[in-house]
Design a protein around this motif. Structure first.
Motif, PDB file in Angstrom:
ATOM      1  N   MET A   1      11.067  15.149  -1.728  1.00  0.00           N
ATOM      2  CA  MET A   1      10.606  13.691  -1.984  1.00  0.00           C
ATOM      3  C   MET A   1      10.131  13.226  -0.600  1.00  0.00           C
ATOM      4  SD  MET A   1      13.530  12.202  -4.416  1.00  0.00           S
ATOM      5  CE  MET A   1      12.782  10.419  -4.297  1.00  0.00           C
ATOM      6  N   ALA A   2       8.983  12.319  -0.957  1.00  0.00           N
ATOM      7  CA  ALA A   2       8.534  11.525   0.361  1.00  0.00           C
ATOM      8  C   ALA A   2       9.315  10.330   0.794  1.00  0.00           C
ATOM      9  CB  ALA A   2       7.167  10.966   0.000  1.00  0.00           C
ATOM     10  N   THR A   3       9.011  10.169   2.214  1.00  0.00           N
ATOM     11  CA  THR A   3       9.611   9.060   2.991  1.00  0.00           C
ATOM     12  C   THR A   3       8.704   7.981   2.972  1.00  0.00           C
ATOM     13  OG1 THR A   3       8.864  10.081   5.083  1.00  0.00           O
ATOM     14  CG2 THR A   3      11.052  10.190   4.237  1.00  0.00           C
ATOM     15  N   LEU A   4       7.346   8.097   2.875  1.00  0.00           N
ATOM     16  CA  LEU A   4       6.553   7.158   2.883  1.00  0.00           C
ATOM     17  C   LEU A   4       6.511   5.951   1.788  1.00  0.00           C
ATOM     18  CD1 LEU A   4       3.639   5.979   4.022  1.00  0.00           C
ATOM     19  CD2 LEU A   4       2.512   7.339   2.117  1.00  0.00           C
ATOM     20  N   ILE A   5       6.491   4.681   2.359  1.00  0.00           N
ATOM     21  CA  ILE A   5       6.796   3.850   1.426  1.00  0.00           C
ATOM     22  C   ILE A   5       5.271   3.007   1.350  1.00  0.00           C
ATOM     23  CG2 ILE A   5       7.907   1.400   0.856  1.00  0.00           C
ATOM     24  CD1 ILE A   5      10.340   2.555   2.815  1.00  0.00           C
ATOM     25  N   VAL A  33      -1.892  -2.489  12.857  1.00  0.00           N
ATOM     26  CA  VAL A  33      -2.397  -1.178  12.679  1.00  0.00           C
ATOM     27  C   VAL A  33      -1.007  -0.338  12.036  1.00  0.00           C
ATOM     28  CG1 VAL A  33      -3.064   1.179  13.613  1.00  0.00           C
ATOM     29  CG2 VAL A  33      -3.984  -0.913  14.452  1.00  0.00           C
ATOM     30  N   ILE A  34       0.099  -0.300  12.585  1.00  0.00           N
ATOM     31  CA  ILE A  34       1.175   0.202  12.025  1.00  0.00           C
ATOM     32  C   ILE A  34       1.523  -0.346  10.462  1.00  0.00           C
ATOM     33  CG2 ILE A  34       3.771   0.568  12.120  1.00  0.00           C
ATOM     34  CD1 ILE A  34       3.266   0.693  15.356  1.00  0.00           C
ATOM     35  N   ALA A  38       0.812   2.740   8.251  1.00  0.00           N
ATOM     36  CA  ALA A  38       1.989   3.637   7.862  1.00  0.00           C
ATOM     37  C   ALA A  38       2.593   3.279   6.645  1.00  0.00           C
ATOM     38  CB  ALA A  38       3.055   3.270   9.138  1.00  0.00           C
ATOM     39  N   HIS A  39       1.961   2.253   5.869  1.00  0.00           N
ATOM     40  CA  HIS A  39       2.413   1.978   4.363  1.00  0.00           C
ATOM     41  C   HIS A  39       1.327   2.361   3.344  1.00  0.00           C
ATOM     42  CE1 HIS A  39       6.145   0.365   5.253  1.00  0.00           C
ATOM     43  NE2 HIS A  39       5.708  -0.347   6.182  1.00  0.00           N
ATOM     44  N   ARG A  40       0.321   3.262   3.761  1.00  0.00           N
ATOM     45  CA  ARG A  40      -0.889   3.846   3.065  1.00  0.00           C
ATOM     46  C   ARG A  40      -0.845   5.152   2.469  1.00  0.00           C
ATOM     47  NH1 ARG A  40       0.001  -1.027   3.012  1.00  0.00           N
ATOM     48  NH2 ARG A  40      -1.876  -2.756   3.329  1.00  0.00           N
ATOM     49  N   ASN A  41      -0.934   5.601   1.402  1.00  0.00           N
ATOM     50  CA  ASN A  41      -1.090   7.087   1.180  1.00  0.00           C
ATOM     51  C   ASN A  41      -2.228   7.408   1.435  1.00  0.00           C
ATOM     52  OD1 ASN A  41      -2.533   6.483  -1.241  1.00  0.00           O
ATOM     53  ND2 ASN A  41      -0.638   6.185  -2.534  1.00  0.00           N
ATOM     54  N   ALA A  42      -2.646   8.845   1.322  1.00  0.00           N
ATOM     55  CA  ALA A  42      -3.725   9.594   1.654  1.00  0.00           C
ATOM     56  C   ALA A  42      -4.918   8.775   1.145  1.00  0.00           C
ATOM     57  CB  ALA A  42      -3.578  10.862   1.253  1.00  0.00           C
ATOM     58  N   LEU A 306       6.556   6.287  13.949  1.00  0.00           N
ATOM     59  CA  LEU A 306       7.215   7.316  13.287  1.00  0.00           C
ATOM     60  C   LEU A 306       8.324   6.994  12.496  1.00  0.00           C
ATOM     61  CD1 LEU A 306       7.484  10.041  16.117  1.00  0.00           C
ATOM     62  CD2 LEU A 306       5.694   9.674  14.424  1.00  0.00           C
ATOM     63  N   VAL A 307       9.327   5.932  12.943  1.00  0.00           N
ATOM     64  CA  VAL A 307      10.216   5.579  12.053  1.00  0.00           C
ATOM     65  C   VAL A 307       9.898   4.927  10.985  1.00  0.00           C
ATOM     66  CG1 VAL A 307      11.955   5.383  14.069  1.00  0.00           C
ATOM     67  CG2 VAL A 307      10.695   3.144  13.350  1.00  0.00           C
ATOM     68  N   THR A 308       8.687   4.139  10.845  1.00  0.00           N
ATOM     69  CA  THR A 308       8.100   3.677   9.808  1.00  0.00           C
ATOM     70  C   THR A 308       7.702   4.821   8.734  1.00  0.00           C
ATOM     71  OG1 THR A 308       7.171   1.836  10.947  1.00  0.00           O
ATOM     72  CG2 THR A 308       6.378   2.103   8.620  1.00  0.00           C
ATOM     73  N   LEU A 309       7.140   5.776   9.154  1.00  0.00           N
ATOM     74  CA  LEU A 309       6.713   7.126   8.445  1.00  0.00           C
ATOM     75  C   LEU A 309       8.149   7.621   7.561  1.00  0.00           C
ATOM     76  CD1 LEU A 309       3.778   8.801   9.925  1.00  0.00           C
ATOM     77  CD2 LEU A 309       3.770   7.100   8.163  1.00  0.00           C
TER      78      LEU A 309
END
Length: 314
Positions: A1-5, A33-34, A38-42, A306-309
């Motif tokens: 499972m992904a960690t990206l929110i 920027v973060i 860091a809250h957007r998928n590809a 990184l911790v956001t990702l």
């Protein structure tokens, strides 16, 4: 499972406008920027890049490269790329090092699906005007070259069928090669570079059942050379990529002087895939949450990104 929110309420135009304001004028608003990237998928990041270029006639990636610096810039650059482009860039960087980083090539060729690997090879050609296998062959020699070129040019069967007879016979072939220290035997390379991952799992399980030891443990001894180590990475990536990536992270964090390249690579490439599972493995192995370990070994905007990702706000 992904960690990206990833944000569900998403407007590529609004995001492009915020990013423009964050890089315009004196200084850069790294927090903005973060908070967006860091809250957007590809797919969302791709739309933002298109919207930004449409609004400002400027390449967002190049603008961010010029405005950011250090490990933070490298992490953001690799994150914002389309995943296939990202792997192409990672492969190119690994090949062009003074000593080719074969671990990265093995990761790409052994953890991606056949279609994904093919897409990376196409992206590599488009970006560098050379084929991946051409550059790889030019920067490696001997048995390592044979192994790596075979791995990147393969198109494995991706189905779930298993042939038990083949698993038995090829487990024996691998065992004999390891026993005789004939690690570079053409049959070893053939098996590892052409068989489906499902078939190889059956072969590795048969090896363990018949010989009482896992093939990865049997492969490494005190005098293991680079080729043996490369084979070991191949087997780990094929057999259990999550365990492999947990170890890469552990070694990156625990070594004297954090290995930021490895840390960035794993977090950026796995955040939309299986980083949550890797985080759980890390905690079981180290009794420390991965995000806490990363936060301790990094700093500033790089740490926040990184911790956001990793699924936690700094």
């Amino acid at each position: 499972m992904a960690t990206l929110i990833a944000s569900e309420n998403f407007s590529p135009t609004e995001d492009a406008e915020v990013l423009r304001r964050s890089v315009k004028g004196w200084g850069t608003d790294e927090k903005a920027v973060i908070s967006i990237l860091a809250h957007r998928n590809a797919a969302q990041r791709y739309e933002i890049r298109l919207a930004y270029e449409g609004l400002y006639r400027e390449d967002l990636i190049k603008r961010l490269e010029s405005e950011l610096s250090g490990d933070f810039e490298k992490a953001v650059y690799r994150w914002i790329l389309d995943p296939t482009d990202r792997y192409a860039v990672l492969a190119h960087v690994a090949i062009k090092k003074s000593e080719t980083d074969y671990n990265v090539i093995v990761e790409i060729s052994c953890t991606l699906s056949p279609e994904e690997l093919l897409a990376v090879r196409r992206a590599y050609q488009l970006r560098y005007k050379h084929s991946l296998e051409e550059d790889l062959a030019a920067h490696t020699t001997g048995d390592i070259r044979k192994l790596l070129v075979a791995l990147v040019t393969t198109y494995r069967y991706d189905g779930g069928e298993i042939n038990a007879k083949v698993a038995k016979s090829e487990a024996d072939i691998l065992h004999d090669a390891i026993k005789d220290k004939a690690f570079n035997h053409e049959e070893v390379i053939r098996i590892l570079s052409t068989r489906s991952k499902t078939q190889l799992m059956a072969t590795f399980n048969r090896y363990r059942d018949d010989h009482g030891i896992s093939i990865s443990k049997n492969l490494l001894d005190d005098g293991a050379d680079d080729f043996q180590k490369a084979l070991h990475v191949v087997i780990r990536c094929l057999n259990d990529p999550k365990k492999y990536f947990e170890k890469v992270l552990r070694q990156a964090i625990k070594r004297a002087g954090t290995d930021e390249d490895a840390l960035t690579r794993v977090i950026v490439t796995r955040a939309e895939r299986d980083l949550k599972d890797i985080k759980e493995l890390y905690y079981k192995k180290n009794s420390v949450h991965l995000e806490h370990a990363v936060a301790k070994e990094t700093s500033g905007d790089y740490k926040a990104f990184l911790v956001t990702l990793l699924g936690q706000e700094d």
